[in-house]
Write a protein that holds these residues in place. Structure first.
Motif, PDB file in Angstrom:
ATOM      1  N   VAL A  92       0.659  -0.821  -0.095  1.00 34.57           N
ATOM      2  CA  VAL A  92      -0.258  -0.126   0.099  1.00 34.57           C
ATOM      3  C   VAL A  92       1.158   1.208   0.311  1.00 34.57           C
ATOM      4  O   VAL A  92       0.556   1.945  -0.976  1.00 34.57           O
ATOM      5  N   ASP A  93       1.937   0.986   1.008  1.00 39.03           N
ATOM      6  CA  ASP A  93       2.969   2.464   1.409  1.00 39.03           C
ATOM      7  C   ASP A  93       4.459   2.593  -0.114  1.00 39.03           C
ATOM      8  O   ASP A  93       4.637   3.044   0.225  1.00 39.03           O
ATOM      9  N   PHE A  94       3.587   1.213  -0.838  1.00 41.11           N
ATOM     10  CA  PHE A  94       5.118   1.262  -2.166  1.00 41.11           C
ATOM     11  C   PHE A  94       5.478   2.526  -2.594  1.00 41.11           C
ATOM     12  O   PHE A  94       6.483   3.737  -2.554  1.00 41.11           O
ATOM     13  N   PRO A  95       4.192   3.796  -3.089  1.00 46.71           N
ATOM     14  CA  PRO A  95       4.752   4.468  -3.978  1.00 46.71           C
ATOM     15  C   PRO A  95       5.302   5.612  -2.698  1.00 46.71           C
ATOM     16  O   PRO A  95       6.204   6.272  -3.326  1.00 46.71           O
ATOM     17  N   ASN A  96       4.570   5.800  -1.556  1.00 43.28           N
ATOM     18  CA  ASN A  96       5.656   6.469  -0.447  1.00 43.28           C
ATOM     19  C   ASN A  96       7.132   6.312  -0.353  1.00 43.28           C
ATOM     20  O   ASN A  96       8.209   6.600   0.074  1.00 43.28           O
ATOM     21  N   LEU A  97       7.160   5.229  -0.138  1.00 45.94           N
ATOM     22  CA  LEU A  97       8.843   4.525   0.498  1.00 45.94           C
ATOM     23  C   LEU A  97       9.741   4.589  -1.079  1.00 45.94           C
ATOM     24  O   LEU A  97      10.771   5.220  -0.466  1.00 45.94           O
ATOM     25  N   ILE A  98       9.275   4.893  -2.131  1.00 47.44           N
ATOM     26  CA  ILE A  98      10.254   5.226  -3.655  1.00 47.44           C
ATOM     27  C   ILE A  98      10.021   6.051  -2.820  1.00 47.44           C
ATOM     28  O   ILE A  98      11.799   6.744  -3.656  1.00 47.44           O
ATOM     29  N   LEU A 107      13.782   2.679   5.588  1.00 47.91           N
ATOM     30  CA  LEU A 107      13.711   1.956   6.056  1.00 47.91           C
ATOM     31  C   LEU A 107      13.340   1.859   7.822  1.00 47.91           C
ATOM     32  O   LEU A 107      13.044   1.570   8.094  1.00 47.91           O
ATOM     33  N   ILE A 108      13.608   3.437   7.918  1.00 49.55           N
ATOM     34  CA  ILE A 108      12.567   4.421   9.051  1.00 49.55           C
ATOM     35  C   ILE A 108      10.738   3.983   9.523  1.00 49.55           C
ATOM     36  O   ILE A 108      10.627   3.563  10.358  1.00 49.55           O
TER      37      ILE A 108
END
Lengths: 95, 256
Positions: free
Chosen positions: B66-72, B79-80
């Motif tokens: 779900v959060d992949f776009p934000n993580l990228i 990591l945090i």
């Protein structure tokens, strides 16, 4: 039997590591990962003991107990009320 | 309201403590419910542990998806964000069910019987979890002045100064009663899967009604809250269990 002995040692070590990780602050997730892997090893050994008819070593039992405690305590600070929000419950309630 | 308990130099979230107490109580109850189908203590506990492991992995995996776009977009904080928390409830739910199923499948056990013995324990754990919500201040109710109205202090997460309906405590009380009812149903039922269906329908209906008495911000699907939409799906699954459709599919395709 040899592979079960190795797994028992691995499980015990992972259990100890997960207990140490409780003090790592934000990175208790490392402890959770270690505890999960150690727990799977310990469960594998106990089930194999039941099915193949041998008594699991004390190390495997110690590994099982330590991993359960490690998982519980590492998860303690990690759990937020995910059920009440329904969509995304983000944890990390350190203060 | 005590969202955090201070012990020595540590701050421990009250919800976490109540959750652990609930999990412990659920495992103890599982020792009793396992006797219904003559399931060994070890299998009952390992089934629960696999469910928990599956739940954690599922919640985390779905969070990453779900959060992949934000993580990228923000790799420096990825990591945090991953370590700090972030879990998706649906992922945990699906992961937990799959984890339990996986355990029974690899060791050739009867999955439906395991679900039956697990649901009273799940209800008990949820009941404790809801008390944790009460202490945490989340899941609060609509403004209400009357018997049992809760007044949260200033600075708390819920609105302070007005009486609120104790939605968490009503749900907790219901779940404690549901646990007892489920134990009776489990003991009297003759077909595997009936207790699971009973739990899904009973909890689904109550949750649907209880949602009207909650006012905390949460997702909306059409004119219903997200939890109400899930409740309808849960009730549907419960009806399928009462009609023995999952049991038949399981016997036909998945059972060893």
């Amino acid at each position: 039997m040899e592979q079960y002995n190795n797994k028992a040692i691995a499980s015990l070590v992972l259990g100890i590591v997960s207990l140490v990780c409780i003090f790592l602050g934000y990175f208790t997730i490392i402890g959770i990962v270690c505890a999960i892997i150690g727990l799977i090893f310990a469960i594998q050994i106990r089930k194999a003991g039941e099915l193949e008819g041998f008594k699991p070593s004390g190390m495997a039992t110690a590994g099982l107990v330590l991993n359960i405690i490690g998982l519980g305590l590492c998860a303690l600070a990690f759990i937020a009320c995910v059920a009440c929000v329904g969509i995304i419950g983000t944890a990390g309630i350190y203060s | 309201m005590y969202p955090i308990i201070h012990f020595l130099n540590y701050s421990i979230p009250t919800f976490g403590i109540l959750f652990l107490i609930g999990t412990g109580a659920a495992f103890l109850l599982a020792l009793i419910t396992a006797k219904k189908y003559a399931i060994t203590t070890m299998d009952a506990i390992f089934f629960g542990l696999f469910g928990i492991i599956g739940g954690i992995i599922g919640a985390k995996l779905l969070f990453i998806v779900v959060d992949f776009p934000n993580l990228i977009a923000h790799p420096e904080t990825a990591l945090i964000r991953l370590a700090m928390g972030g879990a998706v409830f649906y992922g945990g739910l699906i992961g937990g069910i799959l984890g339990g199923f996986f355990y029974t499948h690899i060791y050739k056990l009867h999955t439906i019987q395991f679900f039956d013995i697990a649901v009273p324990c799940l209800a008990l754990a949820q009941a404790f979890g809801r008390i944790g919500c009460f202490f945490n201040g989340c899941c609060y109710g609509i403004p209400y002045e009357g018997f049992g109205a809760v007044h949260y202090p200033v600075g708390a997460y819920p609105p302070a100064g007005i009486g609120l309906f104790p939605a968490q405590l009503t749900e907790s009380a219901f779940l404690f009663i549901l646990t007892l009812v489920l134990l009776t149903v489990l003991w009297k039922s003759k077909s595997p899967g009936f207790t699971t269906g009973f739990y899904l329908i009973g909890y689904g209906i109550f949750r649907f009604i209880n949602e009207f008495f909650r006012s905390d911000p949460r997702g909306i699907v059409g004119f219903l809250s997200t939890s109400q939409a899930i409740s309808l799906i849960v009730i549907g699954f419960g009806l399928l269990f009462l009609l023995k459709i999952p049991q038949k599919l399981y016997e036909k395709h998945l059972k060893y």
